[in-house]
Every structure is written in C-alpha cells, then in structure tokens.
Design a protein around this motif. Structure first.
Motif, PDB file in Angstrom:
ATOM      1  N   ARG A   1       0.865  -0.859   0.173  1.00 30.84           N
ATOM      2  CA  ARG A   1      -0.074  -0.031   0.142  1.00 30.84           C
ATOM      3  C   ARG A   1       0.475   1.822   0.051  1.00 30.84           C
ATOM      4  O   ARG A   1       0.438   2.611   0.167  1.00 30.84           O
ATOM      5  CB  ARG A   1      -0.792   0.017   0.911  1.00 30.84           C
ATOM      6  CG  ARG A   1      -1.820  -1.045   1.634  1.00 30.84           C
ATOM      7  CD  ARG A   1      -2.866  -1.348   2.290  1.00 30.84           C
ATOM      8  NE  ARG A   1      -2.235  -1.038   3.501  1.00 30.84           N
ATOM      9  CZ  ARG A   1      -2.483  -1.179   5.232  1.00 30.84           C
ATOM     10  NH1 ARG A   1      -3.973  -1.257   5.574  1.00 30.84           N
ATOM     11  NH2 ARG A   1      -2.167  -1.407   6.213  1.00 30.84           N
ATOM     12  N   SER A   2       1.889   1.240  -0.104  1.00 24.67           N
ATOM     13  CA  SER A   2       3.288   2.413  -0.046  1.00 24.67           C
ATOM     14  C   SER A   2       2.903   3.241   1.209  1.00 24.67           C
ATOM     15  O   SER A   2       2.933   4.187   1.539  1.00 24.67           O
ATOM     16  CB  SER A   2       2.788   3.252  -0.978  1.00 24.67           C
ATOM     17  OG  SER A   2       3.454   2.829  -2.248  1.00 24.67           O
ATOM     18  N   ALA A   3       2.787   2.071   2.203  1.00 27.63           N
ATOM     19  CA  ALA A   3       2.532   2.605   3.505  1.00 27.63           C
ATOM     20  C   ALA A   3       3.147   2.854   4.499  1.00 27.63           C
ATOM     21  O   ALA A   3       4.662   2.099   4.618  1.00 27.63           O
ATOM     22  CB  ALA A   3       1.067   1.724   4.781  1.00 27.63           C
ATOM     23  N   LYS A   4       3.732   4.084   5.386  1.00 30.13           N
ATOM     24  CA  LYS A   4       5.211   4.100   5.979  1.00 30.13           C
ATOM     25  C   LYS A   4       4.982   4.182   7.058  1.00 30.13           C
ATOM     26  O   LYS A   4       5.680   5.681   7.529  1.00 30.13           O
ATOM     27  CB  LYS A   4       6.072   4.725   5.241  1.00 30.13           C
ATOM     28  CG  LYS A   4       6.753   4.329   3.638  1.00 30.13           C
ATOM     29  CD  LYS A   4       7.606   5.222   3.182  1.00 30.13           C
ATOM     30  CE  LYS A   4       7.893   4.491   1.401  1.00 30.13           C
ATOM     31  NZ  LYS A   4       8.568   3.144   2.069  1.00 30.13           N
ATOM     32  N   PRO A   5       4.194   4.139   8.059  1.00 26.52           N
ATOM     33  CA  PRO A   5       3.861   4.057   9.690  1.00 26.52           C
ATOM     34  C   PRO A   5       6.002   3.733  10.002  1.00 26.52           C
ATOM     35  O   PRO A   5       6.427   3.079   9.572  1.00 26.52           O
ATOM     36  CB  PRO A   5       3.046   3.363  10.074  1.00 26.52           C
ATOM     37  CG  PRO A   5       3.348   1.761   9.044  1.00 26.52           C
ATOM     38  CD  PRO A   5       3.915   2.284   8.102  1.00 26.52           C
ATOM     39  N   ALA A   6       5.908   4.569  10.967  1.00 31.82           N
ATOM     40  CA  ALA A   6       7.415   4.229  12.181  1.00 31.82           C
ATOM     41  C   ALA A   6       7.070   3.247  12.594  1.00 31.82           C
ATOM     42  O   ALA A   6       7.806   2.777  12.244  1.00 31.82           O
ATOM     43  CB  ALA A   6       7.608   5.086  13.174  1.00 31.82           C
TER      44      ALA A   6
END
Length: 206
Positions: A117-122
C-alpha cells in the motif's frame, strides 16, 4: 426495609465504582496518554515512554475494513504517514484485531501489507489481546489519537469529519490530523480535541 435499602445503596455504589473505573481507564484529553509497551511487527518492543520528546500519532487499523481501505487505497493515510516522518512526528499503526477475527495479521503480514500500500508508519504494534486498544478506549478502525512531546493526549477521534467509506468525500473533509499538526506548529490550542470516530468496530478478543 432498612436492610433492603442498605443492599440497594450498596449495589448502586458498586455500579458507580465500576463505571468510574471504566471511564478512568480511557484516554482523557489534556491528561497523560495511557502508557503501553507493545510488540512490533518486526518482533521488537515499543513503549510510549520511549517516544517522549516527539509528537506521536496512534492509528488503529484493520486492512479489511472498508473505511480503512478508503484512506489507504486513496493514498490519504500513506501520505499522512510520509508527512509525519518529514515533520519528525512518529506514526504508530496499532492492530487490535484478535486472532481468528477480521483484520488480524502476523508481523510479516503487516509488513507485506504496508509495502503493497506504499504505507510507511514508523512502527506497527500488534495488540491481539486488545490491552492497548482497551486502555485507550479505541472503538473503530480507523481511530486516531495524538500525543504531544510531553506525553499529553491532544486529540482523539475520527480522522476527518465526513464519516463515509467514499473516496470522493476526502477532498471535502476537514482532516483532523492535519488540523492538530497546524495548531501545534502555531502554538495554538487544538480546535477539535475530541471528535466522534467512525469506521468498523474493532474486533477485540472479548
């Protein structure tokens, strides 16, 4: 008669006590956010206390929920996560779906899902027993909480003010996350500190 009255008053007192405990267990605006230590998707540990000194966004998630899909497939939450990183804000994704219930994922599955999803949570915190979610009173996915650098809860509620699963509503919505960030940057009070969350109910174990 007196015995009956005493018994009734005792029951009322116990009920009030239980209600008070349940309320006090929830996250309260302008008070210290509930402390927690959770297991991350990579098998490590993350405590809220270790993030002191930074603004923290806690996002409750369930990838199978239509409301969550709206915000991820549109790129809305992934962009917020990227913007948070640029501002040195820590975005923590929390999954409180119990094992065997909708949205439950392993650490490897959560990592792969975010990559797709191209998600980048820390960080991604796995909360299958629901202890963190219940400590915060998290109800829906998504449900957002924002904690200031001193560990004080600044915001809790919905991600925005249009409670639908329709992507076309995003441009018209007031994004509460960005609103909090703007208030912090300007040194102002958060205008909407507590709002009604919307989405799918969190699939707790009990």
């Amino acid at each position: 008669m007196q015995i009956k009255q005493i018994f009734t008053h005792t029951l009322i007192g116990l009920a009030i006590g239980v209600f008070s405990q349940s309320v006090s267990a929830e996250a309260i605006i302008d008070k210290p956010a509930p402390a927690f230590t959770g297991t991350t998707a990579d098998g490590g540990k993350l405590s809220l206390d270790s993030l002191k000194g930074k603004t923290v966004v806690l996002e409750w998630t369930n990838h199978e929920c239509p409301f969550v899909k709206k915000h991820y497939e549109s790129g809305n939450i992934p962009q917020l996560q990227k913007d948070a990183a640029a501002k040195n804000i820590v975005w923590v994704q929390v999954n409180s779906s119990a094992e065997g219930k909708q949205g439950h994922v392993s650490g490897a599955e959560a990592t792969k899902l975010n990559e797709s999803r191209s998600a980048k949570p820390a960080y991604v915190v796995l909360d299958a027993d629901g202890k963190i979610g219940q400590a915060y009173g998290a109800q829906t996915t998504p449900h957002i909480y924002i904690v200031d650098p001193k560990g004080i809860l600044l915001y809790k509620g919905g991600i925005d003010d249009i409670p639908t699963a329709k992507v076309e509503d995003l441009p018209k919505a007031n994004n509460y996350v960005r609103e909090v960030w703007a208030a912090l940057a300007d040194g102002k009070k958060v205008p909407h500190a507590s709002t009604k969350p919307y989405g799918c109910s969190i699939k707790y174990s009990s």
